[in-house]
Design a protein around this motif. Structure first.
Motif, PDB file in Angstrom:
ATOM      1  N   MET A  35      28.206  -7.135 -20.748  1.00 20.76           N
ATOM      2  CA  MET A  35      26.951  -6.889 -20.031  1.00 20.76           C
ATOM      3  C   MET A  35      26.018  -8.088 -20.130  1.00 20.76           C
ATOM      4  SD  MET A  35      27.752  -4.153 -18.644  1.00 20.76           S
ATOM      5  CE  MET A  35      26.254  -3.897 -17.719  1.00 20.76           C
ATOM      6  N   LEU A  39      24.651  -8.887 -16.396  1.00 21.32           N
ATOM      7  CA  LEU A  39      23.293  -8.524 -15.987  1.00 21.32           C
ATOM      8  C   LEU A  39      22.497  -9.673 -15.385  1.00 21.32           C
ATOM      9  CD1 LEU A  39      22.247  -5.955 -18.738  1.00 21.32           C
ATOM     10  CD2 LEU A  39      23.264  -5.551 -16.486  1.00 21.32           C
ATOM     11  N   THR A  47      20.854  -2.618  -9.586  1.00 22.92           N
ATOM     12  CA  THR A  47      21.361  -1.377 -10.169  1.00 22.92           C
ATOM     13  C   THR A  47      22.701  -1.619 -10.837  1.00 22.92           C
ATOM     14  OG1 THR A  47      20.281  -0.050  -8.461  1.00 22.92           O
ATOM     15  CG2 THR A  47      22.071   1.004  -9.667  1.00 22.92           C
ATOM     16  N   VAL A  48      22.823  -1.102 -12.045  1.00 24.20           N
ATOM     17  CA  VAL A  48      24.097  -1.073 -12.758  1.00 24.20           C
ATOM     18  C   VAL A  48      24.599   0.361 -12.711  1.00 24.20           C
ATOM     19  CG1 VAL A  48      25.263  -1.345 -14.978  1.00 24.20           C
ATOM     20  CG2 VAL A  48      23.464  -2.938 -14.324  1.00 24.20           C
ATOM     21  N   ILE A  69      21.525  -1.550 -22.152  1.00 19.68           N
ATOM     22  CA  ILE A  69      21.664  -1.819 -20.718  1.00 19.68           C
ATOM     23  C   ILE A  69      20.451  -1.274 -19.973  1.00 19.68           C
ATOM     24  CG2 ILE A  69      23.018  -1.304 -18.641  1.00 19.68           C
ATOM     25  CD1 ILE A  69      25.489  -1.082 -20.579  1.00 19.68           C
ATOM     26  N   ARG A  70      20.091  -0.023 -20.266  1.00 20.77           N
ATOM     27  CA  ARG A  70      18.948   0.602 -19.599  1.00 20.77           C
ATOM     28  C   ARG A  70      17.668  -0.187 -19.853  1.00 20.77           C
ATOM     29  NH1 ARG A  70      17.442   5.573 -21.291  1.00 20.77           N
ATOM     30  NH2 ARG A  70      16.480   5.994 -19.295  1.00 20.77           N
ATOM     31  N   MET A  73      17.673  -3.459 -17.874  1.00 21.07           N
ATOM     32  CA  MET A  73      17.460  -3.246 -16.443  1.00 21.07           C
ATOM     33  C   MET A  73      16.028  -2.805 -16.146  1.00 21.07           C
ATOM     34  SD  MET A  73      20.093  -4.339 -15.003  1.00 21.07           S
ATOM     35  CE  MET A  73      19.666  -3.843 -13.330  1.00 21.07           C
ATOM     36  N   THR A  80      19.823   1.888 -14.179  1.00 24.58           N
ATOM     37  CA  THR A  80      21.137   2.097 -14.766  1.00 24.58           C
ATOM     38  C   THR A  80      21.523   3.532 -14.480  1.00 24.58           C
ATOM     39  OG1 THR A  80      20.600   0.556 -16.544  1.00 24.58           O
ATOM     40  CG2 THR A  80      22.499   2.007 -16.888  1.00 24.58           C
ATOM     41  N   GLU A 103      20.074  10.521 -14.428  1.00 23.54           N
ATOM     42  CA  GLU A 103      20.788   9.258 -14.350  1.00 23.54           C
ATOM     43  C   GLU A 103      22.284   9.430 -14.592  1.00 23.54           C
ATOM     44  OE1 GLU A 103      18.947   6.373 -16.892  1.00 23.54           O
ATOM     45  OE2 GLU A 103      17.011   6.585 -15.911  1.00 23.54           O
TER      46      GLU A 103
END
Length: 130
Positions: A35, A39, A47-48, A69-70, A73, A80, A103
């Motif tokens: 990631m 990213l 958007t992932v 990750i969230r 982003m 995410t 989500e």
């Protein structure tokens, strides 16, 4: 079982990451490293989508990876979204409330309907979250 990862950029601002196997204390670093490379390739507001169809097990270390990750982003006004969690993985999310329910999607069709609804709200001037 080990962790398997692969990704595809469906559009320049959307990457789908397929995660399979076990995401635990022994494998979370692989996801984090992947990631870190992916990213930055997404623009702000991207958007992932993390496809969990092949993920059989997730530990707290794996949950931390999803949280990273969230956080990354959100810092870039992005999103995410989690897709296709196995029942046991979804149960972990439910128990620890690690990911907002809105989500997590059970299918690609459900995800696409959500994304369509969000886009229509913006283009039609209704910014209420669904």
């Amino acid at each position: 079982m080990t962790l398997s990862l692969h990704h595809e950029f469906s559009t320049p601002d959307r990457v789908v990451v397929h995660v399979g196997g076990r995401l635990d204390a022994m494998t979370f670093g692989e996801l984090d490293e992947a990631m870190l490379a992916l990213l930055p390739r997404l623009g702000d507001g991207g958007t992932v989508v993390v496809d969990l169809a092949g993920l059989e097990y997730v530990s707290s270390a794996g949950l931390r990876s999803f949280a990273r990750i969230r956080k990354s982003m959100r810092a870039r006004n992005g999103h995410t979204l989690l897709l296709n969690p196995q029942p046991q993985v979804r149960k972990v999310f439910d128990i620890v409330k690690a990911v907002p329910v809105n989500e997590v999607f059970t299918s690609t069709q459900e995800l696409d309907a959500y994304l369509d609804r969000m886009q229509r709200q913006i283009t039609e001037g209704d910014n209420d979250d669904a």
